[in-house]
Design a protein around this motif. Structure first.
Motif, PDB file in Angstrom:
ATOM      1  N   LYS A   1       0.840  -1.210   0.000  1.00 42.64           N
ATOM      2  CA  LYS A   1       0.000   0.000   0.000  1.00 42.64           C
ATOM      3  C   LYS A   1       0.867   1.249   0.000  1.00 42.64           C
ATOM      4  O   LYS A   1       0.586   2.220  -0.705  1.00 42.64           O
ATOM      5  N   SER A   2       1.948   1.216   0.804  1.00 34.95           N
ATOM      6  CA  SER A   2       2.837   2.390   0.850  1.00 34.95           C
ATOM      7  C   SER A   2       3.424   2.687  -0.523  1.00 34.95           C
ATOM      8  O   SER A   2       3.518   3.850  -0.927  1.00 34.95           O
ATOM      9  N   ALA A   3       3.828   1.636  -1.228  1.00 34.91           N
ATOM     10  CA  ALA A   3       4.434   1.837  -2.555  1.00 34.91           C
ATOM     11  C   ALA A   3       3.408   2.467  -3.496  1.00 34.91           C
ATOM     12  O   ALA A   3       3.714   3.420  -4.222  1.00 34.91           O
ATOM     13  N   ILE A   4       2.191   1.953  -3.466  1.00 37.47           N
ATOM     14  CA  ILE A   4       1.143   2.487  -4.352  1.00 37.47           C
ATOM     15  C   ILE A   4       0.918   3.972  -4.049  1.00 37.47           C
ATOM     16  O   ILE A   4       0.905   4.808  -4.956  1.00 37.47           O
ATOM     17  N   HIS A   5       0.785   4.283  -2.760  1.00 38.76           N
ATOM     18  CA  HIS A   5       0.487   5.676  -2.408  1.00 38.76           C
ATOM     19  C   HIS A   5       1.609   6.622  -2.801  1.00 38.76           C
ATOM     20  O   HIS A   5       1.376   7.704  -3.329  1.00 38.76           O
ATOM     21  N   LEU A   6       2.838   6.189  -2.568  1.00 42.44           N
ATOM     22  CA  LEU A   6       3.954   7.071  -2.894  1.00 42.44           C
ATOM     23  C   LEU A   6       4.092   7.258  -4.410  1.00 42.44           C
ATOM     24  O   LEU A   6       4.385   8.367  -4.885  1.00 42.44           O
ATOM     25  N   LEU A   7       3.846   6.200  -5.162  1.00 50.17           N
ATOM     26  CA  LEU A   7       3.911   6.344  -6.623  1.00 50.17           C
ATOM     27  C   LEU A   7       2.781   7.250  -7.124  1.00 50.17           C
ATOM     28  O   LEU A   7       2.987   8.053  -8.035  1.00 50.17           O
ATOM     29  N   GLN A   8       1.608   7.129  -6.509  1.00 49.89           N
ATOM     30  CA  GLN A   8       0.510   8.025  -6.910  1.00 49.89           C
ATOM     31  C   GLN A   8       0.877   9.479  -6.625  1.00 49.89           C
ATOM     32  O   GLN A   8       0.658  10.356  -7.449  1.00 49.89           O
ATOM     33  N   ASP A   9       1.489   9.703  -5.456  1.00 47.67           N
ATOM     34  CA  ASP A   9       1.953  11.061  -5.127  1.00 47.67           C
ATOM     35  C   ASP A   9       2.982  11.526  -6.146  1.00 47.67           C
ATOM     36  O   ASP A   9       2.969  12.668  -6.587  1.00 47.67           O
ATOM     37  N   PHE A  10       3.880  10.613  -6.484  1.00 45.85           N
ATOM     38  CA  PHE A  10       4.932  10.971  -7.439  1.00 45.85           C
ATOM     39  C   PHE A  10       4.329  11.364  -8.792  1.00 45.85           C
ATOM     40  O   PHE A  10       4.729  12.371  -9.391  1.00 45.85           O
ATOM     41  N   HIS A  11       3.367  10.597  -9.250  1.00 51.12           N
ATOM     42  CA  HIS A  11       2.729  10.915 -10.531  1.00 51.12           C
ATOM     43  C   HIS A  11       2.082  12.301 -10.471  1.00 51.12           C
ATOM     44  O   HIS A  11       2.189  13.085 -11.403  1.00 51.12           O
ATOM     45  N   HIS A  12       1.460  12.552  -9.344  1.00 50.93           N
ATOM     46  CA  HIS A  12       0.776  13.825  -9.172  1.00 50.93           C
ATOM     47  C   HIS A  12       1.781  14.993  -9.168  1.00 50.93           C
ATOM     48  O   HIS A  12       1.603  15.987  -9.858  1.00 50.93           O
ATOM     49  N   GLU A  13       2.840  14.819  -8.394  1.00 51.90           N
ATOM     50  CA  GLU A  13       3.817  15.903  -8.228  1.00 51.90           C
ATOM     51  C   GLU A  13       4.666  16.137  -9.474  1.00 51.90           C
ATOM     52  O   GLU A  13       5.154  17.238  -9.696  1.00 51.90           O
ATOM     53  N   SER A  14       4.908  15.081 -10.242  1.00 49.09           N
ATOM     54  CA  SER A  14       5.847  15.231 -11.365  1.00 49.09           C
ATOM     55  C   SER A  14       5.146  15.549 -12.683  1.00 49.09           C
ATOM     56  O   SER A  14       5.802  15.861 -13.678  1.00 49.09           O
ATOM     57  N   LYS A  15       3.826  15.474 -12.696  1.00 51.31           N
ATOM     58  CA  LYS A  15       3.095  15.714 -13.954  1.00 51.31           C
ATOM     59  C   LYS A  15       3.411  17.127 -14.468  1.00 51.31           C
ATOM     60  O   LYS A  15       3.389  18.075 -13.693  1.00 51.31           O
ATOM     61  N   GLY A  16       3.758  17.218 -15.731  1.00 57.01           N
ATOM     62  CA  GLY A  16       4.047  18.538 -16.290  1.00 57.01           C
ATOM     63  C   GLY A  16       5.492  18.676 -16.745  1.00 57.01           C
ATOM     64  O   GLY A  16       5.841  19.608 -17.450  1.00 57.01           O
ATOM     65  N   ILE A  17       6.323  17.709 -16.355  1.00 61.01           N
ATOM     66  CA  ILE A  17       7.730  17.789 -16.767  1.00 61.01           C
ATOM     67  C   ILE A  17       7.892  17.121 -18.135  1.00 61.01           C
ATOM     68  O   ILE A  17       7.303  16.077 -18.396  1.00 61.01           O
ATOM     69  N   VAL A  18       8.707  17.736 -18.975  1.00 56.61           N
ATOM     70  CA  VAL A  18       8.993  17.118 -20.274  1.00 56.61           C
ATOM     71  C   VAL A  18      10.413  16.573 -20.231  1.00 56.61           C
ATOM     72  O   VAL A  18      11.360  17.275 -19.910  1.00 56.61           O
ATOM     73  N   ILE A  19      10.536  15.299 -20.533  1.00 61.53           N
ATOM     74  CA  ILE A  19      11.851  14.659 -20.525  1.00 61.53           C
ATOM     75  C   ILE A  19      12.280  14.462 -21.974  1.00 61.53           C
ATOM     76  O   ILE A  19      11.513  13.923 -22.782  1.00 61.53           O
ATOM     77  N   HIS A  20      13.483  14.912 -22.282  1.00 60.01           N
ATOM     78  CA  HIS A  20      13.936  14.755 -23.666  1.00 60.01           C
ATOM     79  C   HIS A  20      14.615  13.412 -23.852  1.00 60.01           C
ATOM     80  O   HIS A  20      15.655  13.147 -23.271  1.00 60.01           O
ATOM     81  N   GLN A  21      13.964  12.577 -24.630  1.00 60.94           N
ATOM     82  CA  GLN A  21      14.571  11.281 -24.936  1.00 60.94           C
ATOM     83  C   GLN A  21      14.857  11.282 -26.415  1.00 60.94           C
ATOM     84  O   GLN A  21      13.953  11.561 -27.219  1.00 60.94           O
ATOM     85  N   THR A  22      16.099  10.995 -26.769  1.00 56.73           N
ATOM     86  CA  THR A  22      16.445  11.103 -28.179  1.00 56.73           C
ATOM     87  C   THR A  22      15.736  10.056 -29.023  1.00 56.73           C
ATOM     88  O   THR A  22      15.220  10.339 -30.078  1.00 56.73           O
ATOM     89  N   LYS A  23      15.711   8.832 -28.517  1.00 57.41           N
ATOM     90  CA  LYS A  23      15.102   7.779 -29.321  1.00 57.41           C
ATOM     91  C   LYS A  23      14.195   6.918 -28.446  1.00 57.41           C
ATOM     92  O   LYS A  23      14.571   5.816 -28.051  1.00 57.41           O
ATOM     93  N   PRO A  24      13.013   7.420 -28.145  1.00 57.93           N
ATOM     94  CA  PRO A  24      12.152   6.612 -27.277  1.00 57.93           C
ATOM     95  C   PRO A  24      11.720   5.310 -27.962  1.00 57.93           C
ATOM     96  O   PRO A  24      11.345   5.331 -29.135  1.00 57.93           O
ATOM     97  N   ILE A  25      11.844   4.215 -27.248  1.00 67.91           N
ATOM     98  CA  ILE A  25      11.435   2.922 -27.815  1.00 67.91           C
ATOM     99  C   ILE A  25      10.035   2.618 -27.307  1.00 67.91           C
ATOM    100  O   ILE A  25       9.759   2.766 -26.122  1.00 67.91           O
ATOM    101  N   SER A  26       9.173   2.200 -28.209  1.00 62.19           N
ATOM    102  CA  SER A  26       7.805   1.945 -27.763  1.00 62.19           C
ATOM    103  C   SER A  26       7.748   0.661 -26.932  1.00 62.19           C
ATOM    104  O   SER A  26       8.591  -0.229 -27.059  1.00 62.19           O
ATOM    105  N   TYR A  27       6.739   0.617 -26.089  1.00 60.58           N
ATOM    106  CA  TYR A  27       6.574  -0.507 -25.164  1.00 60.58           C
ATOM    107  C   TYR A  27       6.481  -1.825 -25.931  1.00 60.58           C
ATOM    108  O   TYR A  27       7.090  -2.829 -25.555  1.00 60.58           O
ATOM    109  N   LEU A  28       5.723  -1.775 -27.029  1.00 60.03           N
ATOM    110  CA  LEU A  28       5.543  -2.979 -27.843  1.00 60.03           C
ATOM    111  C   LEU A  28       6.893  -3.496 -28.344  1.00 60.03           C
ATOM    112  O   LEU A  28       7.185  -4.687 -28.273  1.00 60.03           O
TER     113      LEU A  28
END
Ligand SMILES: Nc1ncnc2c1ncn2[C@@H]1O[C@H](COP(=O)(O)OP(=O)(O)O)[C@@H](O)[C@H]1O
Ligand SMILES: [Mg+2]
Length: 331
Positions: free
Chosen positions: A113-140
């Protein structure tokens, strides 16, 4: 070359001088944790110094955005004010406040539960940042590549009388490609980028430290603009690996109950990418035959457990809504 040079006095002495010279950090003690991570004591308090092989611009974008009073452990400037220092090999070193405590364990519900809550907080707090990835590989593509690399290890299974295990996993994953490839993964990824979603990307239990003041998140090396589904797939798979046995237990966490209706999460979870990752990671360490035999025994146990889990999903097999918007409510 010795592989544990980083524990040698001569290496630690050079690290000592380097930290002093480039960061004005006076070190009284250094305790190596692993090749790229050291605990250091400056006479007053403990720090972590960590080495990166290249400039981690994505970390600076994140660290300048997050609140340093939060439970996300972000870097701290060296005493001379530098946020990072560079060594002769163009490696980058940063320093982090040391957090006393122990890792979470996904064997128990409270830590999960702690991990879930902290990751949810992280998603909330970090939303809005743009990360420059030169060659993003798709999940597939990542899944395909992982399966391809796994298939190249067929001979190892053969040599250890475990060809059946190999064939079993391959047959299972081959059948999964049909529903997986019907989904619009790239669309989902583009949307996450547009919305500036950030995921931590490495939700291993040892990247969370708990003590009597709270739970803290470390190691942001794999942050990326990506769909939240990918974070939850990884976390759910880690829960399954460490302790969660069945769907009821997994779905007792509201975030998974919500995401299970999302086909990207559902099929991502059904693809045993974590078992492939651990196996390939293990082989990188050049294990002996005996170690491989032992690992294969463990692999079999995990695969059987996972198969049982994957088999028992009849109610969810009919998921047809592939609208990436689902999953929005839970960050
Ligand atoms: N700020 C910290 N406080 C306490 N321990 C830490 C801290 N940062 C790292 N560690 C310890 O060092 C280990 C490796 O550090 P981490 O940043 O996760 O490196 P890696 O990228 O190699 O996984 C962690 O699992 C943890 O045990
Ligand atoms: Mg780590």
């Amino acid at each position: 070359m010795r592989t544990d040079f980083w524990r040698d006095d001569s290496f630690l002495n050079r690290l000592h001088s380097f930290l002093k010279e480039k960061g004005a950090l006076t070190v009284q003690r250094i305790v190596p944790i692993k090749k790229n991570v050291y605990e250091v004591f400056d006479g007053n308090q403990w720090w972590i110094v960590k080495c990166y092989h290249r400039k981690m611009s994505r970390l600076w974008s994140l660290f300048s955005y997050l609140d340093d009073e939060s439970n996300f452990i972000i870097s701290y400037p060296f005493p001379n004010g530098k946020r990072w220092i560079e060594d002769q090999k163009q490696q980058i070193w940063c320093m982090y406040p040391y957090v006393e405590g122990e890792s979470l364990s996904y064997k128990n519900d409270k830590d999960r539960k702690s991990a879930i809550h902290l990751l949810q907080d992280f998603h909330h707090e970090s939303k809005g940042i743009v990360i420059h990835q030169t060659k993003p590989i798709s999940y597939l593509t990542k899944l395909e590549e992982r399966q391809k690399r796994f298939s190249r290890t067929k001979n190892i299974f053969f040599q250890h009388n475990a060809l059946f295990l190999y064939q079993n996993i391959m047959k299972y994953t081959e059948e999964l490609w049909t529903p997986i490839k019907k989904l619009k993964w790239t669309e989902l990824e583009k949307r996450a980028k547009r919305k500036k979603y950030i995921i931590h990307g490495d939700s291993a239990s040892h990247n969370f430290i708990k003590n009597n003041t709270g739970v803290f998140l470390i190691d942001f090396d794999l942050i990326q603009n990506a769909p939240y589904e990918y974070e939850w797939i990884q976390l759910a798979q880690r829960f399954l690996y460490d302790g969660v046995d069945d769907w009821d237990e997994l779905l007792s966490y509201p975030v998974f109950q919500f995401y299970v209706q999302n086909p990207y999460f559902y099929y991502g979870l059904k693809f045993p990418s974590d078992l492939f990752r651990e196996w390939l990671h293990f082989l990188k360490r050049n294990p002996s035959n005996q170690e491989i035999s032992q690992y294969i025994k463990k692999f079999k146990r995990h695969w059987h457990k996972r198969q049982k889990f994957y088999d028992k999903t009849p109610n969810y097999d009919k998921i047809s809504n592939n609208n990436p918007k689902r999953g929005e409510r839970f960050r």
